[in-house]
Design a protein around this motif. Structure first.
Motif, PDB file in Angstrom:
ATOM      1  N   ASN A   1      27.558   9.300 -15.681  1.00  0.00           N
ATOM      2  CA  ASN A   1      28.475   9.091 -14.556  1.00  0.00           C
ATOM      3  C   ASN A   1      27.749   8.931 -13.222  1.00  0.00           C
ATOM      4  OD1 ASN A   1      30.990   8.782 -15.598  1.00  0.00           O
ATOM      5  ND2 ASN A   1      31.440  10.977 -15.677  1.00  0.00           N
TER       6      ASN A   1
ATOM      7  N   LYS B   1      28.618   5.806 -10.923  1.00  0.00           N
ATOM      8  CA  LYS B   1      28.997   5.963  -9.505  1.00  0.00           C
ATOM      9  C   LYS B   1      28.163   5.024  -8.633  1.00  0.00           C
ATOM     10  CE  LYS B   1      29.661   9.379  -5.900  1.00  0.00           C
ATOM     11  NZ  LYS B   1      29.055  10.490  -5.183  1.00  0.00           N
ATOM     12  N   SER B   2      26.875   4.940  -8.927  1.00  0.00           N
ATOM     13  CA  SER B   2      26.010   4.091  -8.116  1.00  0.00           C
ATOM     14  C   SER B   2      26.312   2.609  -8.311  1.00  0.00           C
ATOM     15  CB  SER B   2      24.541   4.369  -8.449  1.00  0.00           C
ATOM     16  OG  SER B   2      23.710   3.509  -7.711  1.00  0.00           O
TER      17      SER B   2
ATOM     18  N   GLU C   1      29.004   1.008  -9.937  1.00  0.00           N
ATOM     19  CA  GLU C   1      30.380   0.514  -9.790  1.00  0.00           C
ATOM     20  C   GLU C   1      31.059   1.020  -8.527  1.00  0.00           C
ATOM     21  OE1 GLU C   1      32.423   1.319 -13.492  1.00  0.00           O
ATOM     22  OE2 GLU C   1      31.107  -0.025 -14.609  1.00  0.00           O
ATOM     23  N   GLY C   2      30.464   2.006  -7.868  1.00  0.00           N
ATOM     24  CA  GLY C   2      31.041   2.512  -6.614  1.00  0.00           C
ATOM     25  C   GLY C   2      30.591   1.680  -5.432  1.00  0.00           C
ATOM     26  N   LYS C   3      30.794   2.204  -4.248  1.00  0.00           N
ATOM     27  CA  LYS C   3      30.497   1.443  -3.032  1.00  0.00           C
ATOM     28  C   LYS C   3      29.428   2.101  -2.174  1.00  0.00           C
ATOM     29  CE  LYS C   3      33.531  -1.896  -3.440  1.00  0.00           C
ATOM     30  NZ  LYS C   3      32.973  -3.175  -3.855  1.00  0.00           N
ATOM     31  N   SER C   4      28.945   3.268  -2.548  1.00  0.00           N
ATOM     32  CA  SER C   4      28.051   4.009  -1.651  1.00  0.00           C
ATOM     33  C   SER C   4      26.658   3.389  -1.608  1.00  0.00           C
ATOM     34  CB  SER C   4      27.952   5.474  -2.081  1.00  0.00           C
ATOM     35  OG  SER C   4      27.362   5.553  -3.348  1.00  0.00           O
TER      36      SER C   4
END
Ligand SMILES: NC(=O)c1ccc[n+]([C@@H]2O[C@H](COP(=O)([O-])OP(=O)(O)OC[C@H]3O[C@@H](n4cnc5c(N)ncnc54)[C@H](OP(=O)(O)O)[C@@H]3O)[C@@H](O)[C@H]2O)c1
Length: 202
Positions: free
Chosen positions: A181, A185-186, A188-191
């Protein structure tokens, strides 16, 4: 997304590759394993890997080594193992890879809990992990075309307990789903510029 995973056949890498393969087009690179041959200690090898794959949407590195030994036994050359592999290997992936990432793409690097909670024999491994954390924060300010960069720093993972448990007294192993995860997060996320810490009460 077209995702290149360096170290995608390793202990952590295979769980991450299996996960992303369900939804994305995954290319795995390694010295002897995977679809593409690369040695991240050699910048010419990194450049030729990107020339052969062309543009991708995400580069994930789950590879990189450093010598574990007592500080009073470490030679300068021993420190260069980690500097050439885990540190400059990952920095060079970003240096060359920035030209091959599509707009809005991402880099995800890997470090580990030693950056924050070193254990015995890890002066080199802890040092390069900390350096990568600082690199990611700084380079995230400069990458262009909406390119993001993060680093996943996990504790001792469940699938590596047999190999490393003795070095991590009192550490709770991190479930593989939680580790995977961090990469999700890295990618598929936006951060960006984030150190994604997957630790458990250390
Ligand atoms: N295991 C843990 O508990 C843990 C926890 C936190 C962080 N980490 C970090 O996460 C990374 C992966 O750990 P792991 O346990 O999954 O390691 P691993 O099982 O040894 O797998 C490493 C992978 O990286 C590839 N690789 C190694 N050196 C390379 C190089 N110079 N160029 C290209 N590919 C290379 C290997 O494939 P080839 O042999 O084919 O090159 C292999 O697929 C390491 O940096 C480790 O320090 C591990």
């Amino acid at each position: 997304m077209k995702i290149m995973i360096i170290g995608g056949k390793g202990t952590i890498g295979k769980k991450v590759s299996d996960h992303f393969s369900k939804k994305h087009d995954v290319l795995i690179a390694g010295r002897q394993s995977g679809d593409i041959s690369v040695d991240i200690t050699d910048s010419l090898s990194i450049e030729s890997m990107f020339k052969s794959t062309g543009h991708v949407d995400a580069v994930v590195c789950i590879a990189g080594e450093a010598k574990w030994a007592a500080f009073d036994s470490m030679t300068e050359e021993d420190f260069y193992i980690g500097l050439r592999s885990k540190l400059m290997g990952q920095v060079n992936l970003v240096r060359f890879g920035q030209k091959y990432l599509n707009a809005g793409g991402s880099f995800t690097l890997s470090t580990g809990i030693l950056a924050d909670h070193p254990v015995d024999l890890t002066t080199s491994a802890a040092m390069v992990n900390g350096a990568i954390h600082s690199f990611v924060k700084a380079v995230s300010l400069e990458l262009k075309n909406g390119i993001r960069i993060n680093v996943v720093s996990s504790g001792l993972v469940e699938d590596a307990v047999d190999k490393y448990e003795a070095y991590f007294p009192g550490h709770n192993p991190i479930p593989m789903k939680k580790v995977v995860n961090g990469y999700v997060k890295s990618v598929e996320g936006k951060s960006t510029g984030e150190i994604i810490r997957m630790y458990d009460n250390c």
